[in-house]
Design a protein around this motif. Structure first.
Motif, mmCIF file in Angstrom:
data_model
loop_
_atom_site.group_PDB
_atom_site.id
_atom_site.type_symbol
_atom_site.label_atom_id
_atom_site.label_comp_id
_atom_site.label_asym_id
_atom_site.label_seq_id
_atom_site.Cartn_x
_atom_site.Cartn_y
_atom_site.Cartn_z
ATOM 1 N N LEU B 127 26.845 15.809 150.210
ATOM 2 C CA LEU B 127 26.935 15.574 148.826
ATOM 3 C C LEU B 127 26.256 16.630 148.077
ATOM 4 O O LEU B 127 26.844 17.505 147.229
ATOM 5 N N ILE B 128 24.846 16.771 148.209
ATOM 6 C CA ILE B 128 24.049 17.507 147.475
ATOM 7 C C ILE B 128 24.021 19.038 147.697
ATOM 8 O O ILE B 128 24.452 19.854 146.848
ATOM 9 N N ASN B 129 24.031 19.393 148.926
ATOM 10 C CA ASN B 129 24.138 20.582 149.313
ATOM 11 C C ASN B 129 24.927 20.793 150.768
ATOM 12 O O ASN B 129 25.011 19.723 151.374
ATOM 13 N N GLU B 130 24.947 21.926 151.378
ATOM 14 C CA GLU B 130 25.591 21.914 152.603
ATOM 15 C C GLU B 130 24.688 21.904 153.781
ATOM 16 O O GLU B 130 25.008 21.933 154.927
ATOM 17 N N GLU B 131 23.414 21.940 153.471
ATOM 18 C CA GLU B 131 22.254 22.087 154.751
ATOM 19 C C GLU B 131 21.742 20.568 154.814
ATOM 20 O O GLU B 131 21.509 20.183 153.619
ATOM 21 N N MET B 132 21.527 20.093 156.090
ATOM 22 C CA MET B 132 20.519 18.896 156.238
ATOM 23 C C MET B 132 19.262 19.348 156.450
ATOM 24 O O MET B 132 19.069 19.413 157.693
ATOM 25 N N LEU B 133 18.305 19.430 155.475
ATOM 26 C CA LEU B 133 16.968 20.163 155.893
ATOM 27 C C LEU B 133 15.818 18.806 155.909
ATOM 28 O O LEU B 133 16.170 17.965 155.387
ATOM 29 N N GLU B 151 56.066 6.296 152.877
ATOM 30 C CA GLU B 151 56.078 6.060 151.311
ATOM 31 C C GLU B 151 54.988 4.833 151.112
ATOM 32 O O GLU B 151 54.686 4.233 150.281
ATOM 33 N N THR B 152 54.337 4.607 152.445
ATOM 34 C CA THR B 152 53.273 3.289 152.427
ATOM 35 C C THR B 152 52.038 3.811 152.247
ATOM 36 O O THR B 152 51.504 4.729 153.012
ATOM 37 N N VAL B 153 51.079 3.198 151.534
ATOM 38 C CA VAL B 153 49.730 3.459 151.280
ATOM 39 C C VAL B 153 49.013 2.153 152.043
ATOM 40 O O VAL B 153 49.248 1.060 151.709
ATOM 41 N N SER B 154 48.272 2.788 153.086
ATOM 42 C CA SER B 154 47.351 1.475 153.575
ATOM 43 C C SER B 154 45.861 1.689 153.617
ATOM 44 O O SER B 154 45.358 2.895 153.358
ATOM 45 N N ASN B 155 45.235 0.618 153.587
ATOM 46 C CA ASN B 155 43.662 0.688 153.655
ATOM 47 C C ASN B 155 43.256 0.752 154.980
ATOM 48 O O ASN B 155 43.604 0.160 155.890
ATOM 49 N N LYS B 156 42.449 1.835 155.204
ATOM 50 C CA LYS B 156 41.681 2.223 156.529
ATOM 51 C C LYS B 156 40.260 2.069 156.546
ATOM 52 O O LYS B 156 39.688 2.594 155.378
ATOM 53 N N CYS B 157 39.685 1.475 157.391
ATOM 54 C CA CYS B 157 37.976 1.502 157.496
ATOM 55 C C CYS B 157 37.580 1.900 158.784
ATOM 56 O O CYS B 157 38.239 1.405 160.046
ATOM 57 N N ASP B 158 36.841 2.661 158.758
ATOM 58 C CA ASP B 158 36.206 3.097 159.914
ATOM 59 C C ASP B 158 34.680 2.935 160.275
ATOM 60 O O ASP B 158 34.121 2.673 159.050
ATOM 61 N N ILE B 159 34.065 3.179 161.180
ATOM 62 C CA ILE B 159 32.676 3.018 161.443
ATOM 63 C C ILE B 159 32.226 4.344 161.062
ATOM 64 O O ILE B 159 32.728 5.532 161.334
ATOM 65 N N GLY B 160 31.156 4.478 160.026
ATOM 66 C CA GLY B 160 30.603 5.776 159.843
ATOM 67 C C GLY B 160 29.081 5.629 159.668
ATOM 68 O O GLY B 160 28.486 4.788 160.154
ATOM 69 N N LYS B 161 28.404 6.792 159.223
ATOM 70 C CA LYS B 161 27.043 6.723 159.178
ATOM 71 C C LYS B 161 26.696 7.475 157.834
ATOM 72 O O LYS B 161 27.171 8.424 157.477
ATOM 73 N N LEU B 162 25.681 6.772 157.216
ATOM 74 C CA LEU B 162 25.115 7.073 156.218
ATOM 75 C C LEU B 162 23.764 8.104 156.398
ATOM 76 O O LEU B 162 22.948 7.219 157.038
ATOM 77 N N ILE B 163 23.569 9.054 155.948
ATOM 78 C CA ILE B 163 22.407 9.972 156.451
ATOM 79 C C ILE B 163 21.743 10.725 155.387
ATOM 80 O O ILE B 163 22.519 11.397 154.553
ATOM 81 N N ILE B 164 20.486 10.405 155.182
ATOM 82 C CA ILE B 164 19.668 10.731 154.002
ATOM 83 C C ILE B 164 18.667 11.707 154.677
ATOM 84 O O ILE B 164 17.964 11.217 155.518
ATOM 85 N N SER B 165 18.597 12.655 154.013
ATOM 86 C CA SER B 165 17.499 13.791 154.487
ATOM 87 C C SER B 165 16.402 13.888 153.348
ATOM 88 O O SER B 165 16.706 13.910 152.240
ATOM 89 N N TYR B 166 15.355 14.122 153.938
ATOM 90 C CA TYR B 166 14.191 14.349 152.943
ATOM 91 C C TYR B 166 13.356 15.329 153.297
ATOM 92 O O TYR B 166 13.092 15.553 154.747
ATOM 93 N N GLU B 167 12.512 15.935 152.544
ATOM 94 C CA GLU B 167 11.450 16.934 152.983
ATOM 95 C C GLU B 167 10.251 16.523 153.240
ATOM 96 O O GLU B 167 9.592 15.570 152.666
ATOM 97 N N GLU B 168 9.403 16.993 154.221
ATOM 98 C CA GLU B 168 7.981 16.658 154.531
ATOM 99 C C GLU B 168 7.160 16.971 153.750
ATOM 100 O O GLU B 168 7.496 17.881 152.699
ATOM 101 N N ALA B 169 6.323 15.819 153.356
ATOM 102 C CA ALA B 169 5.301 16.439 152.067
ATOM 103 C C ALA B 169 4.518 17.489 152.505
ATOM 104 O O ALA B 169 4.016 17.794 153.482
ATOM 105 N N GLU B 170 4.229 17.951 151.406
ATOM 106 C CA GLU B 170 3.421 19.225 151.522
ATOM 107 C C GLU B 170 2.124 18.981 151.014
ATOM 108 O O GLU B 170 1.727 18.453 149.802
ATOM 109 N N LEU B 171 0.791 19.271 151.606
ATOM 110 C CA LEU B 171 -0.520 19.121 151.014
ATOM 111 C C LEU B 171 -1.163 20.268 151.109
ATOM 112 O O LEU B 171 -0.963 21.151 152.080
#
Lengths: 159, 171
Positions: B127-133, B151-171
């Motif tokens: 979503l946000i950018n092309e790199e998962m950092l 001519e037919t439109v059907s509902n399809k559902c698959d198993i997926g993964k939602l991945i969230i990336s976050y950056e390490e805290a800087e101190l």
């Protein structure tokens, strides 16, 4: 007799230094010993099972693709799909494929095995086991009910 | 002959005090570095916990969820078609969730990133950018979309993964 007070003091000081160094080493090793990420988190097996149940299959009914959770009921009723496939065959194939694609098992992998059991009205309809059963596992269960029908699905991941 | 005993004693005491002082400074440095490292780990762990909670919330948020579009109401279901539309407006949402990137993958994943040219013949929307950092947390979700066959439109559902990336805290 030679006065050995200075030597005694130095030895004492050296012993104190050694004791403090040992304590510091133990402290450093404890702070560096971190707990890594668990091989399988609690929520993963549960969310996988939910997603698996919603997955649509190639079996059609009333021009709609049937999801796995509904296909279990259809298999219990020995339903033939609109495209001529037997519902239980489609269910078996889809479950096997989905499990195989999402959980890599092996002695070299963190996941050592998994099992999936599907009960329809108390009878075991499917019982799949891949890999090895170990004493440590994470598991989850889903159940669905329709009028006079009940299914239970148990899923366990062994690590 | 002048007795130097007192001077020697003073010298001994000075050396002893110096050695003890250096020892305590070393111990203090070790303790401070370990505390600083623990603090950094705590902040990183907190970020990870926030990301995990966000994974659960995102799948059920209006921007992502299937709602009633695929038959009955589904939970932890992501509307893949809606996600592509969100991607085209992502500039309005870049800092909305407080993470560095969000990816939704269909499983099995062949690593084909979705663009407006190849959708729906792809399996990962970033979503946000092309790199998962940085670090990432993930969870299984249902990924649903409309598929047209003739001519037919059907509902399809698959198993997926939602991945969230976050950056390490800087101190």
């Amino acid at each position: 007799m030679r006065n050995k007070n200075g030597q005694e003091e130095i030895v004492g000081f050296g012993i104190i230094l050694i004791v403090i160094a040992v304590i510091a080493l133990i402290f450093i090793s404890l702070t560096l010993n971190k707990t890594g990420k668990a091989e399988v988190e609690d929520f993963e097996s549960s969310s996988f099972l939910k997603a698996l149940m919603e997955k649509t299959t190639s079996c059609e009914k009333n021009a709609n693709l049937v999801a796995i959770k509904d296909l279990v009921f259809e298999c219990g009723r020995e339903y033939m799909c609109s495209n001529g496939e037997y519902s239980c065959d489609v269910l078996n194939e889809t479950l096997e494929q989905s499990l195989h694609e999402n959980w890599r098992v092996g002695s070299q992998n963190p996941i050592k095995g998994y099992s999936l059991k599907v009960n329809y009205e108390g009878d075991i309809y499917f019982n799949m086991l891949e890999g090895n059963i170990t004493s440590e596992y994470k598991g989850s269960m889903q159940n669905y009910s329709k009028v006079n029908e009940n299914i239970e699905i148990y899923f366990k991941v062994y690590y | 002959m002048v007795s130097n005993k007192a001077q020697i004693k003073i010298q001994q005491m000075v050396f002893m005090l110096l050695a003890v002082f250096i020892l305590f400074v070393l111990i203090g440095l070790i303790v401070m570095s370990s505390r600083l490292s623990k603090l950094k780990n705590s902040v990183t762990e907190l970020k990870e916990k926030e990301a995990l909670e966000l994974v659960s919330k995102l799948a059920n948020s209006p921007e992502f969820s299937c709602g009633n579009s695929y038959g009955n109401q589904k939970s932890d279901c992501i509307d893949y078609d809606k996600l592509m539309a969100l991607k085209s407006n992502i500039n309005n949402y870049k800092d909305f969730w407080g993470v560095s990137n969000i990816e939704v993958r269909k499983m099995p994943n062949k690593d084909v990133n979705c663009t407006f040219e190849n959708y729906p013949n792809c399996d990962a929307i970033r979503l946000i950018n092309e790199e998962m950092l940085g670090y990432s947390v993930s969870n299984f979700v249902s990924v649903c979309y409309k598929e047209k066959e003739g001519e037919t439109v059907s509902n399809k559902c698959d198993i997926g993964k939602l991945i969230i990336s976050y950056e390490e805290a800087e101190l």
